[in-house]
Structure formats: C-alpha cells, structure tokens
Design a protein around this motif. Sequence first.
Motif, PDB file in Angstrom:
ATOM      1  N   MET A 205      -4.811  -2.433  -0.277  1.00 41.57           N
ATOM      2  CA  MET A 205      -4.429  -2.761   1.093  1.00 41.57           C
ATOM      3  C   MET A 205      -3.290  -1.876   1.598  1.00 41.57           C
ATOM      4  SD  MET A 205      -6.488  -4.985   2.229  1.00 41.57           S
ATOM      5  CE  MET A 205      -7.727  -6.141   1.607  1.00 41.57           C
ATOM      6  N   ALA A 206      -2.528  -1.308   0.675  1.00 41.10           N
ATOM      7  CA  ALA A 206      -1.425  -0.425   1.059  1.00 41.10           C
ATOM      8  C   ALA A 206      -1.915   0.874   1.692  1.00 41.10           C
ATOM      9  CB  ALA A 206      -0.555  -0.115  -0.158  1.00 41.10           C
ATOM     10  N   GLU A 207      -3.213   1.170   1.578  1.00 41.56           N
ATOM     11  CA  GLU A 207      -3.761   2.371   2.212  1.00 41.56           C
ATOM     12  C   GLU A 207      -3.877   2.219   3.725  1.00 41.56           C
ATOM     13  OE1 GLU A 207      -7.453   3.766   0.425  1.00 41.56           O
ATOM     14  OE2 GLU A 207      -7.004   2.601  -1.369  1.00 41.56           O
ATOM     15  N   ILE A 208      -3.968   0.993   4.203  1.00 43.31           N
ATOM     16  CA  ILE A 208      -4.346   0.762   5.596  1.00 43.31           C
ATOM     17  C   ILE A 208      -3.343   1.321   6.609  1.00 43.31           C
ATOM     18  CG2 ILE A 208      -4.742  -1.043   7.330  1.00 43.31           C
ATOM     19  CD1 ILE A 208      -6.318  -2.574   5.257  1.00 43.31           C
ATOM     20  N   PRO A 209      -2.026   1.106   6.450  1.00 36.83           N
ATOM     21  CA  PRO A 209      -1.112   1.620   7.481  1.00 36.83           C
ATOM     22  C   PRO A 209      -1.269   3.107   7.780  1.00 36.83           C
ATOM     23  CG  PRO A 209       0.036   0.063   6.094  1.00 36.83           C
ATOM     24  CD  PRO A 209      -1.304   0.302   5.446  1.00 36.83           C
TER      25      PRO A 209
END
Length: 217
Positions: A205-209
């Motif tokens: 989920m840390a890829e999203i930004p």
Amino acid sequence: MTPDLIIFDCDGVLVDSEPVSNRLLVDNLARHGLSLTFDEAMGLFIGGTMAGVGEKARSLGADLPDDWVDEIYAETYAKLREGVDPIPGIPALLDQLDTVGLPYCVASNGSEEKMGITLGSTGLAPRFDGRRYSAHTLRVAKPDPGLFLHAAADLGVDPAKCLVVEDSPTGAEAARRAGMPCFGYAPEGDGARLAAKGAQIIRDMAEIPALIGIQAA
C-alpha cells in the motif's frame, strides 16, 4: 494522475479478513460434503457474494441447506468479532490521504454488518462514516459496475476520475466496466488474474502515494 476519489474494497484491501473467512468457509463446506484446500477456496470464491459462493459450492457437490447463507454469515461474523488486523500500510495511507484532502470510500460485496465488524475491530470505521457502500444494501454486486458507479455518483465524482483498489478479479472487472483505473493489490503471487482484468499490480500500500502523485508523509 491524481484521482478525485479512491474507492477501496474492504476484505483483503482495508482489513485482513480473507484468511479468517476462507478458513472458516473451508471447514463449513467440509461439513456439507465438499472438501477444498484453503488455496482452492481462495481461488474459487474470493470477491464473490455469499449467495454466489453457495451456488458454486452446490455445483461442486456441496449439500447445503436452504438457510446456508444465514448459517455461514452467523459463523463468519462470530469469528470476525474476535478481531482482525488492518492490511499493512492502510492506516498510514489513509493518514496521507486525509493530509492532502483526497476523498476515499469503501465499496464491498459484503454486508453493512460485516463491514461494521471488521472496520470497527481495526479502528478504521470512523474514517468511512457516511462513505460505506454495500452490495447487500444497493442490491448490485461486483463484477457489475453499479456499486462503484453509485459510490461515485453519491459523492459527486466523475467515474473517470476515480481510482479503485481491489484484491479480486471480480472487483477489478467491476472497475474496468465502470471505466475506472484499478490498482490490484497482490502482496503474494504474480497477480496475473488481476492484471488480466486490467488492474495495475501493487505489492504494498505504500506504493500508492507516489503512483497517484501525492507527497509521502
């Protein structure tokens, strides 16, 4: 492109409930004459409605009672009330979205009650007050795009400016049919079934930004 709205699936995207629910499902179906492994159950049923799960299980030989959906919901809800965890990275991601003022919601094939249990046990429930959309309530389930389209319309956002985050091919197909780009969350495996539905695979989920062009916290 930075979206105007992010639509999250619930189970397997916001909350780590899929393993709990599917292990219970395997045990339940075994009692009704259908023996499946955990991986087989995940492959067959993830992303579907419980009524659809029942129909498929019967087609595979399960001898299910007429009230099976009520039975499996009662067992599942009781187990989920023991507690589940948020998907890793989700609290931090929602914090970042709040910081930049990017709206988000949840749209699930699960019931309002189930979302209340799982979002409540993870502490995420207040973040989605007034922004929960259930196939049970709206009577339209993925892969039909209507659930996502309703969420977008209710929040006043052009579907083309929405982003969906899903973990099932069913949800990715609904996003494709709604004309919404989709991130397919696949922390394990190759994500091929999601990619086949047009989803862009993410592992964390840390890829999203960075992918949507917002600053990391």
